[in-house]
Design an enzyme around this catalytic site. Structure first.
Site, short mmCIF file in Angstrom:
data_model
loop_
_atom_site.label_atom_id
_atom_site.label_comp_id
_atom_site.label_asym_id
_atom_site.label_seq_id
_atom_site.Cartn_x
_atom_site.Cartn_y
_atom_site.Cartn_z
N HIS A 1 7.26 -22.19 7.74
CA HIS A 1 8.69 -21.96 7.85
C HIS A 1 9.39 -22.99 8.73
O HIS A 1 10.60 -23.17 8.64
CB HIS A 1 8.97 -20.54 8.36
N ARG B 1 0.82 -1.22 0.00
CA ARG B 1 0.00 0.00 0.00
C ARG B 1 0.85 1.26 0.00
O ARG B 1 0.41 2.31 -0.46
CB ARG B 1 -0.90 0.01 1.24
N HIS C 1 2.48 -26.24 12.38
CA HIS C 1 3.82 -26.60 12.86
C HIS C 1 3.85 -27.99 13.50
O HIS C 1 4.61 -28.87 13.10
CB HIS C 1 4.32 -25.60 13.89
N GLU D 1 8.11 -21.39 23.87
CA GLU D 1 8.62 -20.05 23.59
C GLU D 1 8.74 -19.27 24.90
O GLU D 1 7.85 -19.32 25.74
CB GLU D 1 7.67 -19.31 22.65
#
Length: 532
Positions: free
Chosen positions: A199, A62, A261, A237
């Site tokens: 990923h 944008r 994942h 995490e």
């Protein structure tokens, strides 16, 4: 997922020959993903001579600036996010390939301008008309961008020119939305044109699971219910939601981590040997595992699924806030930041072997690992010795932060008395193959350009994953939690998650144990009882 038989040159040749000529169009080029991961990954591929000379990058976003502005901005950002020192000569060659066009993703005029820019890039960079469209956007734009690309005929393949679309997770937010998204995409693209990226599958250790299992004759014979007691998958995490509260309030730990994942890790761990490393053969076996997971009815959800939300606490001696006080989070939020599940795979190999998984934020350490815990051997031989118990053997596949594999077994402690001590055989990727600067996206982007979808999710895999978690979503929606927050930041989640294993006489593997065992070994303290 390129194969290479020469172990000496693995670090230099893992990805193989340069990708074919093409243009990569990044929708959402002004976002974090582009500057933190995609551009550094493409630069690493270029430095490694794995990008073709005939290559271009077109940013679409944008922000209203020119191609020159985009090049200047990218040049500033690469200094901050590159995984190794930026070589000016190689960057000068790289930056010449950058183009940019601003616009609204919903506006058909944007795609006309994009078509003109693709023609320009093809002429100037000789990209042969091949194109990779990367959707680094909010999920709400996935069907919109695909539909507009189709309407502008930018995804049409003719005269040997290929067109592919890469879609970031999440692939829907429940089963119905995933089915609808696959349907909308399927109206424009063939399945072999769609690359659903995760990923996690760019990490070397994840890719090594198949090689470890099927290239070593000593492991595959014991990889089954006769020898394996249970399997654990942990994705922990230390960080909280940071500035992603807006997204996390609508997602939660279950949607954010489990259908993508964690299920990818489980399928690679549990799947049968494919007939080849062909993408379809691998995906077929992964899908079979997902379909073999026993569905959880409402009663089993209550008994086999645990949710949690972190309150304030301490990590590394520092006070951290609770989830409900994070930016853009409802002060009375019922969103889970922790999930633990006990699942069963109803097939011949794994019948009766539970698969435990857990994931959460604000846990004591950052760690992703797969633990294969084997059955205990009979104690009969040691009943007249000082040995009180025999610890089970464990195989631990460490995915992050330190990629490697560890095997624990029992050995006799030197001396006249029969005592057993836990011993670890550790393999670290960095020790054997060195380290290669990586964002985790290099292999995945390269495979997209090469047309290899092995490390990407197929439509039926996505839907099968959501089918497993949908009953959990439904019950948790119907029965909001009454005890949130129910674990302190810096702990290993709510007590119910530990009870999930303890009631079967099991315990979670301690992800922080390895560092402690190394310290103990250095101090000569490796004796019976040092390992749970």
């Amino acid at each position: 997922m390129t194969q290479n038989s020469d172990p000496v040159n693995v670090s230099q040749e893992t990805l193989g020959r340069p990708a074919p000529p093409c243009t990569m169009v990044i929708f959402g080029a002004g976002g974090d993903l582009t500057k933190r991961k995609l551009i550094p990954a493409l630069y690493n591929l270029a430095k490694g001579k794995l990008l073709p000379q005939e290559f271009a990058i077109i940013g679409v976003s944008r922000e209203n600036f020119s191609s020159d502005d985009f090049r200047q901005r990218t040049g500033q950002e690469i200094r901050e996010y590159a995984t190794s020192e930026v070589e000016q000569a190689s960057w000068d060659q790289f930056v010449k390939r950058l183009y940019y066009t601003p616009g609204d993703f919903k506006d058909p005029e944007l795609y006309k301008k994009l078509g003109d820019l693709l023609v320009q890039a093809e002429k100037e960079q000789n990209t042969h008309g091949n194109c990779l469209f990367y959707l680094a956007t909010s999920p709400t734009f996935f069907p919109i961008v695909v539909k507009q690309l189709g309407a502008a005929k930018l995804t049409n393949e003719e005269n040997g020119k290929w067109k592919r679309v890469v879609i970031e997770k999440p692939f829907g937010h429940d089963l119905d939305s995933a089915v609808a998204l696959n349907h909308e995409i399927g109206l424009v693209l063939r399945e072999d044109q769609v690359y659903r990226i995760d990923h996690y599958l760019g990490k070397e250790t994840v890719q090594n699971i198949l090689a470890f299992r099927f290239a070593n004759g000593i492991f595959e014979p014991v990889w089954n219910r006769r020898y394996v007691d249970h399997v654990q998958v942990t994705v922990a995490e230390e960080l909280g939601v940071e500035m992603r509260g807006d997204y996390y309030e609508h997602a939660g730990a279950l949607r954010d981590m489990v259908p993508n994942h964690i299920f990818q890790l489980i399928t690679l761990t549990a799947m049968e040997p494919p007939i080849s490393f062909d993408a379809q053969a691998v995906h077929d076996e992964q899908t079979k595992i997902l379909r073999a997971v026993q569905p959880l009815n409402p009663e089993k959800v209550l008994d086999h699924a645990v949710r949690g939300q972190y309150g304030e606490g301490e990590i590394d001696g520092k006070h951290v806030p609770g989830y409900r006080t994070e930016p853009n989070v409802d002060p009375a939020s019922t969103t889970e930041t922790f999930v633990a599940l006990a699942l069963n795979i109803d097939n011949w190999r794994w019948a009766g072997v539970p698969f435990y998984l857990r994931t959460g934020k604000r846990l004591p350490t950052r760690s992703t690992e797969i633990v294969i815990r084997f059955r205990r051997p009979p104690f009969v031989l040691f009943r007249k010795t000082s040995v009180e118990k025999i610890a089970p053997n464990e195989l631990v596949i460490n995915i992050q932060p330190n990629e490697g594999i560890s095997l624990s077994f029992e050995a006799k402690v030197p001396g006249p008395i029969v005592r057993l001590g836990a011993v670890n055989m550790d393999f670290q990727y960095s020790d054997y193959f060195g380290t290669t600067p990586s964002t985790g996206y290099e292999t995945l982007l390269y495979d997209c350009m090469m047309g290899d979808p092995t490390l990407f999710q197929r439509a039926d895999m996505v839907e099968a994953s959501w089918t497993i978690v949908q009953p959990i979503i439904d019950l948790w929606k119907a029965l909001p939690p009454r005890d949130f927050p129910n674990y302190a930041a810096g702990s290993w989640g709510p007590e119910q998650a530990h009870e999930l294993l303890r009631r079967e006489g099991r315990e979670w593997h301690d992800c922080t144990q390895k560092a402690a065992s190394l310290r103990n070994a250095a101090a000569g303290m490796s004796v019976l009882g040092t390992k749970a």
